[in-house]
Write an enzyme that holds these catalytic residues in place. Structure first.
Site, mmCIF file in Angstrom:
data_model
loop_
_atom_site.group_PDB
_atom_site.id
_atom_site.type_symbol
_atom_site.label_atom_id
_atom_site.label_comp_id
_atom_site.label_asym_id
_atom_site.label_seq_id
_atom_site.Cartn_x
_atom_site.Cartn_y
_atom_site.Cartn_z
ATOM 1 N N THR A 49 -4.703 -8.723 -10.773
ATOM 2 C CA THR A 49 -3.610 -9.570 -11.225
ATOM 3 C C THR A 49 -2.354 -9.379 -10.381
ATOM 4 O O THR A 49 -2.053 -8.272 -9.931
ATOM 5 C CB THR A 49 -3.285 -9.336 -12.714
ATOM 6 O OG1 THR A 49 -2.125 -10.119 -13.055
ATOM 7 C CG2 THR A 49 -2.997 -7.888 -13.054
ATOM 8 N N GLN A 50 -1.614 -10.478 -10.203
ATOM 9 C CA GLN A 50 -0.329 -10.393 -9.502
ATOM 10 C C GLN A 50 0.746 -9.770 -10.397
ATOM 11 O O GLN A 50 1.815 -9.406 -9.921
ATOM 12 C CB GLN A 50 0.136 -11.795 -9.096
ATOM 13 C CG GLN A 50 -0.716 -12.415 -8.013
ATOM 14 C CD GLN A 50 -0.251 -13.822 -7.630
ATOM 15 O OE1 GLN A 50 0.863 -14.241 -7.947
ATOM 16 N NE2 GLN A 50 -1.110 -14.551 -6.951
ATOM 17 N N ASP B 135 5.915 7.788 10.115
ATOM 18 C CA ASP B 135 6.495 6.964 9.063
ATOM 19 C C ASP B 135 5.267 6.398 8.342
ATOM 20 O O ASP B 135 4.292 6.000 8.995
ATOM 21 C CB ASP B 135 7.298 5.832 9.707
ATOM 22 C CG ASP B 135 7.988 4.952 8.675
ATOM 23 O OD1 ASP B 135 9.212 4.877 8.699
ATOM 24 O OD2 ASP B 135 7.280 4.318 7.854
ATOM 25 N N SER B 136 5.295 6.342 7.025
ATOM 26 C CA SER B 136 4.049 5.993 6.336
ATOM 27 C C SER B 136 3.627 4.544 6.570
ATOM 28 O O SER B 136 2.522 4.155 6.216
ATOM 29 C CB SER B 136 4.124 6.321 4.850
ATOM 30 O OG SER B 136 4.851 5.353 4.164
ATOM 31 N N THR C 48 10.488 9.646 5.018
ATOM 32 C CA THR C 48 11.938 9.857 4.936
ATOM 33 C C THR C 48 12.314 11.289 4.586
ATOM 34 O O THR C 48 13.300 11.814 5.094
ATOM 35 C CB THR C 48 12.530 8.912 3.855
ATOM 36 O OG1 THR C 48 12.282 7.584 4.273
ATOM 37 C CG2 THR C 48 14.013 9.106 3.667
ATOM 38 N N THR D 267 2.514 2.397 -7.981
ATOM 39 C CA THR D 267 3.018 1.306 -7.154
ATOM 40 C C THR D 267 4.443 1.659 -6.775
ATOM 41 O O THR D 267 5.193 2.158 -7.617
ATOM 42 C CB THR D 267 3.068 0.001 -7.998
ATOM 43 O OG1 THR D 267 1.732 -0.414 -8.232
ATOM 44 C CG2 THR D 267 3.798 -1.119 -7.325
ATOM 45 N N THR E 9 7.267 7.037 1.373
ATOM 46 C CA THR E 9 7.047 6.344 0.103
ATOM 47 C C THR E 9 6.383 4.973 0.278
ATOM 48 O O THR E 9 5.719 4.489 -0.634
ATOM 49 C CB THR E 9 8.381 6.132 -0.640
ATOM 50 O OG1 THR E 9 9.277 5.437 0.233
ATOM 51 C CG2 THR E 9 8.994 7.434 -1.069
ATOM 52 N N ASP E 10 6.556 4.362 1.445
ATOM 53 C CA ASP E 10 6.106 2.972 1.606
ATOM 54 C C ASP E 10 4.621 2.784 1.305
ATOM 55 O O ASP E 10 4.234 1.786 0.699
ATOM 56 C CB ASP E 10 6.417 2.465 3.019
ATOM 57 C CG ASP E 10 7.911 2.247 3.223
ATOM 58 O OD1 ASP E 10 8.640 2.167 2.209
ATOM 59 O OD2 ASP E 10 8.343 2.145 4.381
#
Ligand code: ASP
Length: 344
Positions: A279-280, A60-61, A16, A168, A92-93
């Site tokens: 872990t989630q 685009d990532s 972006t 993340t 950023t994705d």
């Protein structure tokens, strides 16, 4: 080192930050980097030398691949002795995946590699791109007693500098798009940039950089959920050529204690798949054996991912599988921190 003799290399991959609105489709599409310099004339005011490389085909990532990670690592290798620091402009994705992958590909890194991007294109009035871009350059060039302050792969976003393999993307809408839930920030940008020296990793013994050029993409992610069906697990564990599986478990590494579930995971391990439990939860760590609901997986041979992020687990598995280590070595490296990616 005087500021005048400092040289920074900017590598523009897409995202972006450098996109413009395509009037025909109404969607954002990547644009040429020349645009960036025009949009941020402030870059020309730095006292040091800044050079740029733009990918021939900016992406685009969402279209980032392990091949592109290797290309980026090789670009850094080729230019390592010519520049004091590197800024990678990236969408950023998948930035967290790319930063993690680069952290593994660049062993004994002694110079800053700062990823940044933005939520709004740099040409728009309220863009977050300008500030991210300028601060990332400043961090890449920052030294103390002649040494780089952040000789790591990091991510700078909305005033915060994080260790790349701890990040993340947590928000699709707001400027503070990134978090590092399990590791403190490396720096905060306010009136000044204040560095968190104790969190930054400095090489104990300086060694020459070693750049790896192999990744094995034969990995998958399986997120468990209440009601998960045997057919779902079957489809994953029977993938042809599968070598690594990131198992996203509940809380501190828990999973259903149904016999079929544990048996299918054990079947994958028996056929040679490396299974890593993550872990989630956003924060915290897998702690296998704490509850009875993680014992079955532990006994089946699932490896404890501790507090690794899913993004970094994927990159670390691709990296370790790519180096053709044997199963025991892979297990040993997964349990220990190679680039500060887990609290081992
Ligand atoms: N889709 C974009 C990308 O990741 C989003 C961004 O850059 O923020 O390339």
């Amino acid at each position: 080192m005087s500021q005048e003799s400092t040289s920074i290399l900017i590598i523009y991959t897409g995202g972006t930050i450098g996109m413009v609105n395509d009037p025909k489709t109404g969607s954002l599409a990547p644009f040429d980097f020349g645009h960036m310099r025009k949009q941020v004339p402030e870059v020309n005011n730095f006292a040091f030398n800044i050079e740029t490389i733009t990918f021939k085909k900016v992406v685009d990532s969402s279209n980032i691949t392990p091949e592109i990670w290797i290309h980026l690592a090789e670009l850094i290798e080729k230019n390592y002795h010519k520049y004091d620091g590197f800024v990678i402009l990236h969408g950023t994705d998948t930035m967290a995946y790319s930063a993690a992958a680069l952290s593994f590909l660049l062993e004994n890194l002694g110079k800053p590699v700062v990823f940044t991007g933005s939520q709004l294109p740099i040409g728009t009035l309220r863009t977050d791109g300008k500030e991210n871009f300028i601060s990332a350059i400043e961090i890449a060039a920052a030294t103390k007693d002649g040494q780089p302050i952040v000789p790591e792969v990091s991510v700078f976003f909305e005033n915060m500098l994080y260790r790349g393999n701890r990040t993340t993307k947590h928000n699709a809408d707001y400027f503070d798009a990134f978090r590092s839930y399990n590791y403190p920030e490396l720096a905060k940008a306010g009136i000044d940039i204040s560095y968190n020296y104790s969190a930054i990793c400095y090489p104990v013994i300086k060694k020459d950089i070693k750049v790896y050029n192999k990744l094995d993409p034969n990995v998958a992610i399986l997120q468990i959920f209440p009601g998960i069906q045997p057919s779902v697990v079957d489809a994953i564990v029977n993938i042809k050529g599968l070598k690594g599986l990131v198992l996203e478990t509940y809380g501190s590494g828990n999973a259903p204690t149904l016999d079929w579930f544990t048996e299918k995971i054990k079947y994958a391990i028996d056929r040679g798949v490396v299974v890593l439990s993550v872990t989630q939860c956003n924060a915290g760590s897998v702690n296998m054996g704490k509850y009875a609901t993680s014992l079955g997986l532990l006994n089946a041979g699932v490896i404890n991912g501790k507090n690794i992020t899913t993004e970094t687990a994927v990159a670390k598995l691709m990296f370790l599988l790519g180096q053709k280590y044997n199963k025991e070595q892979i297990k040993e490296y997964l349990l220990k921190s190679l680039r500060g990616e887990i609290n081992a």
